[in-house]
Design an enzyme around this catalytic site. Sequence first.
Site, PDB file in Angstrom:
ATOM      1  N   HIS A   1       0.553   6.783  16.327  1.00 43.35           N
ATOM      2  CA  HIS A   1       1.823   6.545  15.958  1.00 43.35           C
ATOM      3  C   HIS A   1       1.687   5.444  14.810  1.00 43.35           C
ATOM      4  O   HIS A   1       2.342   4.609  14.665  1.00 43.35           O
ATOM      5  CB  HIS A   1       2.578   5.845  16.831  1.00 43.35           C
ATOM      6  CG  HIS A   1       2.634   6.606  18.434  1.00 43.35           C
ATOM      7  ND1 HIS A   1       1.483   6.261  19.383  1.00 43.35           N
ATOM      8  CD2 HIS A   1       3.242   7.541  18.782  1.00 43.35           C
ATOM      9  CE1 HIS A   1       1.790   6.971  20.424  1.00 43.35           C
ATOM     10  NE2 HIS A   1       2.781   7.816  20.212  1.00 43.35           N
TER      11      HIS A   1
ATOM     12  N   ASP B   1      -8.701   1.801   5.901  1.00 45.42           N
ATOM     13  CA  ASP B   1      -7.040   1.775   6.156  1.00 45.42           C
ATOM     14  C   ASP B   1      -6.848   1.852   7.234  1.00 45.42           C
ATOM     15  O   ASP B   1      -6.122   1.010   7.681  1.00 45.42           O
ATOM     16  CB  ASP B   1      -6.766   3.176   5.105  1.00 45.42           C
ATOM     17  CG  ASP B   1      -5.393   3.385   4.560  1.00 45.42           C
ATOM     18  OD1 ASP B   1      -4.696   2.283   5.315  1.00 45.42           O
ATOM     19  OD2 ASP B   1      -5.051   4.186   4.184  1.00 45.42           O
TER      20      ASP B   1
ATOM     21  N   GLU C   1       0.795  -1.149  -0.152  1.00 43.51           N
ATOM     22  CA  GLU C   1      -0.070   0.007  -0.001  1.00 43.51           C
ATOM     23  C   GLU C   1       0.848   1.284  -0.051  1.00 43.51           C
ATOM     24  O   GLU C   1       0.393   2.221  -0.706  1.00 43.51           O
ATOM     25  CB  GLU C   1      -0.864   0.179   1.222  1.00 43.51           C
ATOM     26  CG  GLU C   1      -1.979   1.057   1.226  1.00 43.51           C
ATOM     27  CD  GLU C   1      -1.718   2.292   1.887  1.00 43.51           C
ATOM     28  OE1 GLU C   1      -2.668   3.149   1.811  1.00 43.51           O
ATOM     29  OE2 GLU C   1      -0.825   2.296   2.693  1.00 43.51           O
ATOM     30  N   GLU C   2       1.916   1.353   0.899  1.00 41.80           N
ATOM     31  CA  GLU C   2       2.824   2.352   0.856  1.00 41.80           C
ATOM     32  C   GLU C   2       3.572   2.624  -0.347  1.00 41.80           C
ATOM     33  O   GLU C   2       4.469   3.518  -0.452  1.00 41.80           O
ATOM     34  CB  GLU C   2       3.520   2.515   2.214  1.00 41.80           C
ATOM     35  CG  GLU C   2       2.512   2.670   3.471  1.00 41.80           C
ATOM     36  CD  GLU C   2       1.811   3.938   3.372  1.00 41.80           C
ATOM     37  OE1 GLU C   2       2.211   4.794   2.808  1.00 41.80           O
ATOM     38  OE2 GLU C   2       0.856   4.024   4.150  1.00 41.80           O
TER      39      GLU C   2
END
Length: 174
Positions: A115, A34, A5-6
């Site tokens: 985070h 997501d 995905e990234e």
Amino acid sequence: SWDGEEYGLLGSTEYGEKYSKDLQSNCLAYLNVDVSVSGKSLNIKSSPFLNNVLTEALKLVEYPLGGTLFEHYFGHSQKFGILGSGSDYTVFLEHLGIPAVDMGFGNSAKDPVYHYHSNYDSWHWMSTVADPGFKLHSALAKYLGIVALKLSERKVIDTKISDYANELTGYFTE
């Protein structure tokens, strides 16, 4: 669950490209989560085609901090957001023309800092700080399930094409 995905949405994009004909013939909508929970504020971005079904389902799920998801979501004069790009729904919506929705509880200034993609994005942090008892996770899972049922069990999907026209007019005007 998609890999990459990234890294340019590789997993979902490859899947969409490989199965494009089957998806365009058989897929009514793509439901995307997501980040399921990073705070207490429900966020929904969708294709206007799905707005009526999404609204119906909000009325059927309790918000863990009181009332229903409908009251929580629309109680702040909120409306469904506009989908852009940058998540796995992109190939379905923008390349294949399949209506999509992205949903999840996001954080506000009153919530702990999330985070994202760090060592602190952990089960321990989620279970002790962000969502003790996983009540928000449960509410989102119920909502997602009801939306899926409303889209899959009906012979005729309850949509309002006028919603789509109104949103397009708003996009154009803006």
